[in-house]
Design a protein around this motif. Structure first.
Motif, PDB file in Angstrom:
ATOM      1  N   ALA A 136      -5.682  -2.678  -1.134  1.00 32.75           N
ATOM      2  CA  ALA A 136      -4.951  -3.072   0.072  1.00 32.75           C
ATOM      3  C   ALA A 136      -5.866  -3.508   1.213  1.00 32.75           C
ATOM      4  O   ALA A 136      -5.384  -3.742   2.325  1.00 32.75           O
ATOM      5  CB  ALA A 136      -4.065  -1.926   0.535  1.00 32.75           C
ATOM      6  N   ALA A 137      -7.159  -3.643   0.956  1.00 32.44           N
ATOM      7  CA  ALA A 137      -8.101  -3.956   2.034  1.00 32.44           C
ATOM      8  C   ALA A 137      -7.734  -5.245   2.764  1.00 32.44           C
ATOM      9  O   ALA A 137      -7.714  -5.285   4.007  1.00 32.44           O
ATOM     10  CB  ALA A 137      -9.525  -4.052   1.479  1.00 32.44           C
ATOM     11  N   ILE A 139       4.234   5.767  -5.466  1.00 28.83           N
ATOM     12  CA  ILE A 139       4.405   5.766  -6.918  1.00 28.83           C
ATOM     13  C   ILE A 139       3.256   6.481  -7.624  1.00 28.83           C
ATOM     14  O   ILE A 139       3.475   7.287  -8.518  1.00 28.83           O
ATOM     15  CB  ILE A 139       4.548   4.327  -7.459  1.00 28.83           C
ATOM     16  N   SER A 140       2.019   6.187  -7.237  1.00 31.95           N
ATOM     17  CA  SER A 140       0.877   6.758  -7.958  1.00 31.95           C
ATOM     18  C   SER A 140       0.360   8.056  -7.339  1.00 31.95           C
ATOM     19  O   SER A 140      -0.418   8.765  -7.971  1.00 31.95           O
ATOM     20  CB  SER A 140      -0.271   5.738  -8.018  1.00 31.95           C
ATOM     21  N   GLY A 141       0.776   8.356  -6.101  1.00 29.51           N
ATOM     22  CA  GLY A 141       0.276   9.559  -5.445  1.00 29.51           C
ATOM     23  C   GLY A 141      -1.132   9.404  -4.917  1.00 29.51           C
ATOM     24  O   GLY A 141      -1.764  10.376  -4.502  1.00 29.51           O
ATOM     25  N   ASP A 142      -1.649   8.177  -4.922  1.00 27.90           N
ATOM     26  CA  ASP A 142      -3.013   7.916  -4.457  1.00 27.90           C
ATOM     27  C   ASP A 142      -3.065   6.497  -3.906  1.00 27.90           C
ATOM     28  O   ASP A 142      -2.106   5.734  -4.051  1.00 27.90           O
ATOM     29  CB  ASP A 142      -4.002   8.075  -5.616  1.00 27.90           C
ATOM     30  N   ALA A 201       8.386   0.445   7.115  1.00 25.74           N
ATOM     31  CA  ALA A 201       8.266   0.035   5.706  1.00 25.74           C
ATOM     32  C   ALA A 201       8.463   1.226   4.780  1.00 25.74           C
ATOM     33  O   ALA A 201       9.143   1.125   3.752  1.00 25.74           O
ATOM     34  CB  ALA A 201       6.907  -0.618   5.468  1.00 25.74           C
ATOM     35  N   LYS A 202       7.890   2.377   5.133  1.00 19.71           N
ATOM     36  CA  LYS A 202       8.026   3.567   4.290  1.00 19.71           C
ATOM     37  C   LYS A 202       9.481   4.012   4.207  1.00 19.71           C
ATOM     38  O   LYS A 202       9.971   4.362   3.128  1.00 19.71           O
ATOM     39  CB  LYS A 202       7.164   4.700   4.838  1.00 19.71           C
ATOM     40  N   GLU A 203      10.202   3.994   5.322  1.00 24.96           N
ATOM     41  CA  GLU A 203      11.623   4.372   5.327  1.00 24.96           C
ATOM     42  C   GLU A 203      12.443   3.438   4.429  1.00 24.96           C
ATOM     43  O   GLU A 203      13.308   3.881   3.676  1.00 24.96           O
ATOM     44  CB  GLU A 203      12.176   4.354   6.748  1.00 24.96           C
ATOM     45  N   ARG A 237       0.836  -1.209   0.000  1.00 26.12           N
ATOM     46  CA  ARG A 237       0.000   0.000   0.000  1.00 26.12           C
ATOM     47  C   ARG A 237       0.869   1.256   0.000  1.00 26.12           C
ATOM     48  O   ARG A 237       0.580   2.228  -0.683  1.00 26.12           O
ATOM     49  CB  ARG A 237      -0.920  -0.004   1.210  1.00 26.12           C
ATOM     50  N   ILE A 238       1.964   1.203   0.761  1.00 29.99           N
ATOM     51  CA  ILE A 238       2.873   2.353   0.823  1.00 29.99           C
ATOM     52  C   ILE A 238       3.482   2.610  -0.557  1.00 29.99           C
ATOM     53  O   ILE A 238       3.542   3.749  -1.019  1.00 29.99           O
ATOM     54  CB  ILE A 238       3.976   2.104   1.871  1.00 29.99           C
ATOM     55  N   ALA A 239       3.944   1.537  -1.217  1.00 31.84           N
ATOM     56  CA  ALA A 239       4.537   1.683  -2.550  1.00 31.84           C
ATOM     57  C   ALA A 239       3.517   2.251  -3.530  1.00 31.84           C
ATOM     58  O   ALA A 239       3.852   3.119  -4.350  1.00 31.84           O
ATOM     59  CB  ALA A 239       5.071   0.343  -3.038  1.00 31.84           C
ATOM     60  N   GLU A 240       2.291   1.773  -3.449  1.00 34.56           N
ATOM     61  CA  GLU A 240       1.230   2.277  -4.326  1.00 34.56           C
ATOM     62  C   GLU A 240       1.051   3.782  -4.132  1.00 34.56           C
ATOM     63  O   GLU A 240       0.980   4.549  -5.099  1.00 34.56           O
ATOM     64  CB  GLU A 240      -0.081   1.552  -4.020  1.00 34.56           C
ATOM     65  N   GLU A 241       1.013   4.220  -2.888  1.00 32.60           N
ATOM     66  CA  GLU A 241       0.817   5.637  -2.598  1.00 32.60           C
ATOM     67  C   GLU A 241       2.006   6.478  -3.066  1.00 32.60           C
ATOM     68  O   GLU A 241       1.839   7.552  -3.643  1.00 32.60           O
ATOM     69  CB  GLU A 241       0.599   5.831  -1.095  1.00 32.60           C
TER      70      GLU A 241
END
Length: 195
Positions: free
Chosen positions: A42-43, A34-37, A112-114, A28-32
């Motif tokens: 990820a549910a 890369i795509s900005g949304d 994960a984000k770091e 979900r973090i990668a999706e956000e």
């Protein structure tokens, strides 16, 4: 992502559970990033991460704040249309449990984000490899992470051919020749002599 155990798993340590939550949240973090949304994709990841963190807090005694106590029970009963689980703790304890579950997930989300930000180039290399090859083996992902390079898998003879988009001039694989059985008596071959 599918993680397969290398051997039978009888129990897992707290650090493994925390790492598992970080891995689950990473998609979900990668999706956000890369795509900005974000999307609804990820549910199930969020549900799985929440279930692990909740079990860590309420069943496995892996929370320093709430200690080594099992909160609640596995008693279920039927009420109207729904199965209900009996809560063996107060509303204030329920609030503490929810806060601790959220703290664990938020912390692993940050970790994960770091990691993703520190290794974004490798994330993009993995994503591009997946776009081209659809699946990657664990060893290929490890190679990308360790070296920052991707060596495409060797082309199998069964994977090539003009109809499959192979480069022009690629030979088609040979079909193995099958042994021809001897003809049956009376069908094109003389019958064996009677003894």
């Amino acid at each position: 992502t599918m993680s397969l155990p290398e051997h039978d798993v009888l129990s897992q340590r707290r650090k493994q559970m925390l790492d598992m939550i970080a891995v689950i949240m990473a998609g979900r973090i990668a999706e956000e990033l890369i795509s900005g949304d974000i999307s609804t994709g990820a549910a199930s990841d969020i549900q799985q991460a929440t279930n692990i963190a909740h079990s860590m807090v309420t069943q496995w005694g892996m929370s320093d704040k709430l200690g080594m106590i099992q909160y609640g029970s596995d008693d279920e009963y039927f009420l109207g249309r729904d199965m209900m689980r009996r809560k063996g703790y107060s509303e204030s304890t329920a609030r503490e449990i929810n806060e601790e579950v959220k703290r664990i997930i938020d912390e692993r989300d940050r970790v994960a984000k770091e990691l993703i930000l520190a290794h974004r180039d490798k994330l993009e290399l993995i994503a591009n490899a997946l776009l081209e090859y659809e699946t990657l083996e664990g060893a290929q992902v490890v190679e990308i992470i360790q070296t920052g390079k991707f060596n495409p898998p060797p082309v199998k003879p069964t994977d090539v051919g003009p109809m499959l988009g192979a480069p022009a001039g690629t030979p088609l694989p040979e079909v193995p020749k099958q042994p021809v059985p001897p003809p049956l008596p009376g069908f094109g071959a003389p019958a064996p002599a009677a003894a």
